[in-house]
Design an enzyme around this catalytic site. Structure first.
Site, PDB file in Angstrom:
ATOM      1  N   GLU A  20      39.410  45.677  48.370  1.00  0.00           N
ATOM      2  CA  GLU A  20      38.921  45.932  49.733  1.00  0.00           C
ATOM      3  C   GLU A  20      39.980  45.719  50.808  1.00  0.00           C
ATOM      4  O   GLU A  20      39.862  44.813  51.661  1.00  0.00           O
ATOM      5  CB  GLU A  20      37.691  45.061  50.019  1.00  0.00           C
ATOM      6  CG  GLU A  20      36.556  45.304  49.042  1.00  0.00           C
ATOM      7  CD  GLU A  20      35.332  44.439  49.308  1.00  0.00           C
ATOM      8  OE1 GLU A  20      35.422  43.493  50.102  1.00  0.00           O
ATOM      9  OE2 GLU A  20      34.273  44.725  48.721  1.00  0.00           O
ATOM     10  N   GLU A  60      32.138  46.651  42.378  1.00  0.00           N
ATOM     11  CA  GLU A  60      31.231  45.643  42.935  1.00  0.00           C
ATOM     12  C   GLU A  60      29.973  46.322  43.451  1.00  0.00           C
ATOM     13  O   GLU A  60      30.035  47.419  44.031  1.00  0.00           O
ATOM     14  CB  GLU A  60      31.850  44.901  44.138  1.00  0.00           C
ATOM     15  CG  GLU A  60      32.872  43.861  43.792  1.00  0.00           C
ATOM     16  CD  GLU A  60      33.419  43.137  45.024  1.00  0.00           C
ATOM     17  OE1 GLU A  60      32.703  43.020  46.040  1.00  0.00           O
ATOM     18  OE2 GLU A  60      34.578  42.709  44.953  1.00  0.00           O
TER      19      GLU A  60
END
Ligand code: IFM
Length: 456
Positions: free
Chosen positions: A178, A364
């Site tokens: 991320e 995720e």
């Protein structure tokens, strides 16, 4: 509701997915390991950030967290008991280079990850290693952190050491987790370490993260026979908060920085021109050839999916002049994040249509609710179970659309240190009592286990 009934309604089985589909759970070093001052580990930016008053909601830190550093065999037993065949973890850079860089790595850090990986392999869990999940050595931050090009060189040296050391056993490598969050939550919003509030710095950080990703790929390939390398991006389906032309244009801008900035660059289109124009003097310094480096072909795209966003025009709000709005009457987790399995289908369809990655992994996906241990000793987290079931149903739909998703990693194996939220937000399939370190699978974890073991 009795188990059989839920599953009849859901009508979904592991056998509905390809036999070689990767089923896993995800964790990250700072969020679970603890042992912050053991094994020769150096200070990370999160150790420093959590020590500053007012930064973490419950004034906690990851100093102990899930004590995974000592309890990892039991935690891997748990992952194995779920019936998963893969496990995603991250490496704490300050355990390897306590000061960010050095002539020699810290042997105790290398040994820890070596044993951890052996433990995965013994349990039939394919290791998926993330090199950077936000715990930068503080010594590098003291020299300017990711805003400095030298941090890219330090990352490459660290990558070289880790992939040489584990490359015979770890084939799946994620460079960054991320990068949007690292850059903007950490350097513009200031809610994450290092806690800066400077948009121009955040843009430069973002660029260096992407350059470091691109430069790391050949290093990993050189050291790891049969390596598979990618980045894990946090991506969001976006909707305009209204039909107003201004809100539609704002959504386009928001998409430009949230999604396209990363996807366009990684897939060889350079940074989106519309956003570059908006950035003006905040645009990052880009060296010749950087964009080619960033576009170095990867083996897969990692997508972390949590929620869609609704966007409105906000002329007074900074450079991007956008605002994420909370619409009413929307189902949300206890974090306030919209629950939208259909958003996951929409997002992956868009990524597949616009960028054509050949292999995608959902690295995720998960939810947080205020869990309670009932007097019967069970955490009846029916909302998390429902969230998981509906997202797996959506995943199945995604596969039926021909989108090449090849794995799903639930966030997270354990309740853990949720960054600025401390231990207030629990994302685990497993409940952790942070006083006693007792683990117990929640109803969601028990359901995932039954699904993966083919019990219905
Ligand atoms: O806990 C985080 C993780 O570290 C990165 N992705 C989102 C998760 C939930 O907020």
């Amino acid at each position: 509701m009795p188990k059989a009934n839920i599953n009849e309604q859901l009508n979904l089985r592991r056998t509905d997915f390809p036999a070689n589909f990767r089923w896993g759970s995800s964790t990250s070093s700072y969020q679970i390991e603890g042992a912050a001052q053991e094994g020769g580990r150096g200070e990370s930016i999160w150790d420093r950030f959590t020590s500053m008053p007012g930064k973490i909601r419950d004034a906690s830190s990851g100093a102990v967290a899930c004590d995974h550093y000592h309890r990892w065999p039991a935690d891997l037993d748990l992952a194995q008991s779920l019936g998963t065949n893969a496990y995603r973890f991250s490496i704490a850079w300050p355990r390897i280079f306590p000061n960010g860089r050095a002539a020699k790595p810290n042997a105790q850090g290398l040994d820890f990850y070596s044993r951890l990986v052996e433990g995965m392999l013994e349990r039939g869990l394919e290791p998926w290693a993330t090199l950077y999940h936000w715990d930068l050595p503080q010594a590098l931050q003291d020299q300017g952190g990711w805003a400095q090009r030298e941090t890219v060189d330090a990352f490459l040296a660290y990558t070289d050491v880790m992939t040489r050391h584990l490359g015979d056993r770890v084939k799946n490598w994620i460079t960054h987790n991320e990068p949007w969050c690292t850059a903007f939550i950490g350097n513009f919003e200031g809610h994450h370490a290092p806690g800066l509030k400077d948009f121009k710095v955040a843009m430069q950080v973002c660029h260096h993260l992407l350059v470091s990703h691109g430069l790391a790929i050949p290093v990993i390939r050189r050291n790891v026979p049969d390596a598979r390398v990618g980045a894990a991006l946090s991506l969001h389906p976006l909707r305009a908060a209204s039909d107003r032309a201004e809100d539609v244009a704002a959504t386009q801008r928001h998409d430009g920085l949230r999604n396209r900035w990363f996807l366009d660059a990684l897939y060889g289109r350079g940074y989106p021109q519309d956003i570059w124009a908006v950035l003006g003097s905040n645009a990052p310094q880009v060296a010749p050839n950087d964009m080619n480096v960033i576009a170095t072909p990867t083996d897969f795209l990692g997508v972390n999916y949590y929620f869609p966003e609704n966007v409105a025009d906000a002329p007074s709000q900074g450079v991007m002049q956008t605002r994420v709005v909370e619409l009413e009457n929307i189902e949300r987790t206890d974090f306030g994040w919209e629950v939208s399995p259909e958003g996951m289908v929409e997002l992956l369809a868009r990524v597949a249509r616009d960028y054509h990655p050949e292999h995608i992994f959902l690295t995720e996906n998960g939810s947080t609710y205020d869990d309670l241990v009932s007097p019967d000793g069970v955490v009846h987290d029916v909302k998390r179970r429902d969230y998981l079931q509906r997202h797996l149903k959506a995943l199945h739909q995604i596969l039926q659309l021909g989108i090449p998703v090849e794995g799903y990693f639930a966030w997270s194996l354990l309740d853990n240190f949720e960054w600025a939220e401390g231990y207030v937000r629990r994302f685990g399939l497993t409940h952790v009592d942070f006083q006693t370190q007792q683990r117990r699978l929640k109803a969601s974890g028990l359901w995932y286990q039954a699904f993966l073991r083919g019990e219905f």
